[in-house]
Design a protein around this motif. Structure first.
Motif, short mmCIF file in Angstrom:
data_model
loop_
_atom_site.label_atom_id
_atom_site.label_comp_id
_atom_site.label_asym_id
_atom_site.label_seq_id
_atom_site.Cartn_x
_atom_site.Cartn_y
_atom_site.Cartn_z
N ALA A 16 -3.06 -10.23 -0.71
CA ALA A 16 -3.39 -9.15 0.22
C ALA A 16 -2.34 -8.04 0.12
N ARG A 17 -2.81 -6.80 0.11
CA ARG A 17 -1.89 -5.68 0.12
C ARG A 17 -1.17 -5.60 1.46
N ARG A 18 -0.02 -4.97 1.47
CA ARG A 18 0.67 -4.73 2.73
C ARG A 18 -0.22 -3.86 3.61
N PRO A 19 -0.23 -4.08 4.93
CA PRO A 19 -1.11 -3.30 5.82
C PRO A 19 -0.87 -1.80 5.68
N VAL A 20 -1.95 -1.04 5.71
CA VAL A 20 -1.86 0.40 5.52
C VAL A 20 -0.91 1.07 6.50
N PRO A 21 -1.01 0.79 7.82
CA PRO A 21 -0.11 1.49 8.75
C PRO A 21 1.36 1.22 8.49
N VAL A 22 1.65 0.08 7.87
CA VAL A 22 3.04 -0.28 7.58
C VAL A 22 3.50 0.37 6.28
N ARG A 23 2.69 0.26 5.24
CA ARG A 23 3.17 0.69 3.92
C ARG A 23 3.26 2.19 3.77
N ILE A 24 2.46 2.98 4.51
CA ILE A 24 2.57 4.43 4.36
C ILE A 24 3.81 4.97 5.08
N MET A 25 4.54 4.10 5.77
CA MET A 25 5.78 4.51 6.42
C MET A 25 6.98 4.35 5.50
N ASP A 26 6.78 3.78 4.31
CA ASP A 26 7.90 3.62 3.38
C ASP A 26 7.38 3.81 1.96
N TRP A 27 8.26 3.58 0.98
CA TRP A 27 7.91 3.79 -0.43
C TRP A 27 7.94 2.49 -1.21
N ARG A 28 7.99 1.36 -0.52
CA ARG A 28 8.03 0.08 -1.21
C ARG A 28 6.68 -0.24 -1.83
N GLU A 29 6.69 -1.19 -2.77
CA GLU A 29 5.46 -1.54 -3.48
C GLU A 29 4.38 -2.04 -2.54
N VAL A 30 3.14 -1.71 -2.90
CA VAL A 30 1.99 -2.04 -2.06
C VAL A 30 1.74 -3.55 -1.99
N TYR A 31 1.95 -4.23 -3.13
CA TYR A 31 1.63 -5.66 -3.20
C TYR A 31 2.87 -6.51 -2.95
N PRO A 32 2.79 -7.48 -2.03
CA PRO A 32 3.87 -8.46 -1.90
C PRO A 32 3.72 -9.51 -2.99
N PRO A 33 4.73 -10.36 -3.20
CA PRO A 33 4.57 -11.46 -4.16
C PRO A 33 3.37 -12.33 -3.80
N ALA A 34 2.70 -12.83 -4.83
CA ALA A 34 1.45 -13.58 -4.61
C ALA A 34 1.69 -14.99 -4.11
N GLY A 35 2.79 -15.58 -4.50
CA GLY A 35 3.01 -16.99 -4.15
C GLY A 35 2.55 -17.90 -5.27
N GLU A 36 3.30 -18.97 -5.51
CA GLU A 36 3.03 -19.82 -6.66
C GLU A 36 1.68 -20.53 -6.58
N GLU A 37 1.28 -20.95 -5.39
CA GLU A 37 0.01 -21.68 -5.26
C GLU A 37 -1.18 -20.80 -5.68
N LEU A 38 -1.20 -19.55 -5.20
CA LEU A 38 -2.30 -18.65 -5.54
C LEU A 38 -2.31 -18.35 -7.04
N ILE A 39 -1.15 -18.12 -7.61
CA ILE A 39 -1.10 -17.76 -9.03
C ILE A 39 -1.49 -18.94 -9.90
N ARG A 40 -1.08 -20.13 -9.55
CA ARG A 40 -1.49 -21.30 -10.35
C ARG A 40 -2.99 -21.51 -10.25
N GLU A 41 -3.54 -21.26 -9.09
CA GLU A 41 -4.99 -21.37 -8.91
C GLU A 41 -5.72 -20.36 -9.79
N GLN A 42 -5.22 -19.12 -9.79
CA GLN A 42 -5.87 -18.07 -10.57
C GLN A 42 -5.70 -18.29 -12.07
N ALA A 43 -4.53 -18.80 -12.48
CA ALA A 43 -4.32 -19.10 -13.89
C ALA A 43 -5.25 -20.21 -14.36
N THR A 44 -5.62 -21.10 -13.45
CA THR A 44 -6.52 -22.20 -13.78
C THR A 44 -7.92 -21.67 -14.11
N ARG A 45 -8.27 -20.47 -13.62
CA ARG A 45 -9.58 -19.89 -13.92
C ARG A 45 -9.72 -19.50 -15.39
#
Length: 502
Positions: A16-45
């Motif tokens: 999930a992207r960082r919430p819009v009202p939060v992220r437009i208040m700074d210049w940090r990247e839109v996407y937070p780290p995905a987490g190992e469980e999600l990435i392993r699941e997606q790599a399995t596809r």
């Protein structure tokens, strides 16, 4: 061996992207780290598809099924090695490349959603830093040969790293005050935080590459001096000549600017803030170019336009319209127009679009409207049709469809016309072709002996993955030219083009 049933058990998911009202208040990247469980699941596809067309979609030839399966099985160190075997900078491509590899994923042939290749890639790249940093790999012995690389964008940096690891003494010349080319001041931090660039530059420097910033080659250092000091020269100056519309009435009004001018000014403000220095968004001559409180019109529908949109939101624009010359694309692939595995023409929603603004399709600006003082106050647009005849684009305005949009700031994001005309080219006796690019022979040499070219300067404005691929290939050609031992990887040749229907 990949799991042949993974794509049946798991759907495509992205973090999930960082919430819009939060992220437009700074210049940090839109996407937070995905987490190992999600990435392993997606790599399995990533299934055991037999013929992985993703290899052809990616000009680097990334071993995508290999490192997907290594992530699936939790072998992260091996995944890092496999990814870096073909890609010098996966932390850049994983964030910035639009992923032609995903368009060529075999799952798309059966109507399935492609593997999240790009997301897996960036997580592997970040894991490399988290699991021990970007360890330098200096050459075991010097060759005694010297190479000058002009430009520190992804093509120049990739070539410099490859050549240094082969033992050559490499000096990178950058006319800006900081390294990275467009990665530094052209790409907003909400897409690429600059510590990623700094980390990779530190690794390359530790491998022996010398960096010289604030040096405009052809002005501060002549081509003759460059040739005298180095055995070979690589031109990797990018394609920064912005396309303009001088024939449109009102183009000379204040407040009408090239998109890159706005992006560079905004990035400099963010960089200064990070260093604890005050700065204002302004052009080189001090002219303000800030969207705060203004009605902004962005002309163009691509990546640069979306970057301007995200910047305008963070600067506090009163409202934003983004204009596209073409009709609204379909949401899915039109197999008759763009058959799999080619890159499809579809509606692409960037994170900036969910942050606000209005997109207007199939329109063209007829006039930039003067407020009476030489400042733009509106743009007059009309609905248009676009067709191609004999390779030329014919734009026809529809009578009775004209209207005005308020505009205090207008940004032209309508593409690039190639590399900039510059003294260095004249001094070398190298000319630009009809596309504004510099031609390369099959061995990546220009018309000047010992002078090579790579990246957008050769190809024209393109994807970061192509820039890295060309940088690696040009490095291999330079290594051979210098009589280096063995061969370096050369993923593409100068004539290589993206997958396309013929």
């Amino acid at each position: 061996m990949p799991d042949p049933n993974g794509f049946l058990r798991y759907d495509r998911r992205l973090p999930a992207r960082r919430p819009v009202p939060v992220r437009i208040m700074d210049w940090r990247e839109v996407y937070p780290p995905a987490g190992e469980e999600l990435i392993r699941e997606q790599a399995t596809r990533c299934m055991d598809c037999g013929i992985p067309f993703c290899h052809d979609g990616c000009p680097l030839g990334n071993r995508i099924p290999d490192w997907n399966d290594l992530v699936r099985t939790g072998n992260w160190d091996a995944a890092v090695e496999s990814l870096h075997a073909t890609n010098n900078f996966p932390e850049f491509t994983g964030r910035l490349c639009p992923a032609p590899c995903e368009a060529a994923c075999v799952l798309g042939l059966g109507g399935q959603q492609p593997v999240t290749i790009k997301q897996v890639e960036v997580e592997i790249a970040d894991a490399a830093v988290a699991r021990g940093g970007l360890r330098p790999r200096p050459a075991p012995a010097p060759t005694g040969k010297s190479v000058a690389v002009v430009g520190s964008g992804p093509a120049g940096l990739a070539a410099a790293q490859q050549l240094a690891r082969a033992g050559h003494a490499v000096t990178v010349y950058e006319r800006d005050d900081a390294l990275g080319g467009l990665l530094r001041y052209g790409i907003p931090d909400f897409k690429l935080e600059k510590h990623h660039v700094d980390g990779r530059v530190a690794q390359i420097e530790a491998e022996g590459v010398r960096f010289r910033t604030g040096v405009n080659v052809g002005v501060d250092v002549t081509a003759e001096q460059l040739r005298a000091e180095h055995d070979a020269v690589l031109l990797a100056c990018g394609a920064l000549a912005g396309r303009d519309t001088p024939e449109t009435p009102g183009r000379a009004l204040r407040g009408v600017h090239q998109a890159m001018a706005h992006l560079v000014a905004a990035n400099r403000v963010v960089a200064a803030a990070g260093a604890g220095r005050p700065a204002a968004a302004a052009l080189a001559d001090g002219t303000p170019i800030d969207a705060a409180g203004k009605h902004v019109v962005i002309i163009g529908g691509g990546d640069t336009a979306a970057d301007c949109l995200g910047v305008a939101h963070r600067q506090g624009a009163a409202g934003v319209h983004q204009l596209d010359l073409y009709p609204e694309p379909p949401t899915g692939r039109d197999a008759g127009r763009d058959p799999w595995p080619t890159w499809p023409w579809v509606l692409r929603d960037y994170p900036a679009h969910e942050e606000g603004g209005e997109r207007v399709f199939a329109v063209a600006v007829q006039e930039f409207v003067d407020d009476g003082t030489g400042q733009v106050k509106a743009v007059r647009i009309a609905e248009v049709t676009v067709e191609k005849r004999d390779g030329r684009r014919i734009v026809t305005a529809l009578p009775g469809t004209e209207r005005e949009l308020p505009a205090d700031l207008v940004l032209l994001a309508i593409g690039f016309e190639g590399t900039e005309e510059q003294p260095l080219l004249r001094q070398l006796g190298v000319t630009r072709n009809a596309r504004g690019a510099v031609d390369a022979r099959p061995d990546w040499r220009t018309a000047a002996d010992g002078v090579f070219v790579a990246g957008d300067m050769h190809r024209g404005a393109s994807l970061i993955v192509w820039a890295i691929a060309e940088g690696r290939a040009a490095a291999a050609a330079i290594h051979a030219y210098l009589g280096g031992v063995g061969t370096l990887p050369a993923p593409v040749d100068p004539a290589r083009q993206p997958l396309a229907a013929r």
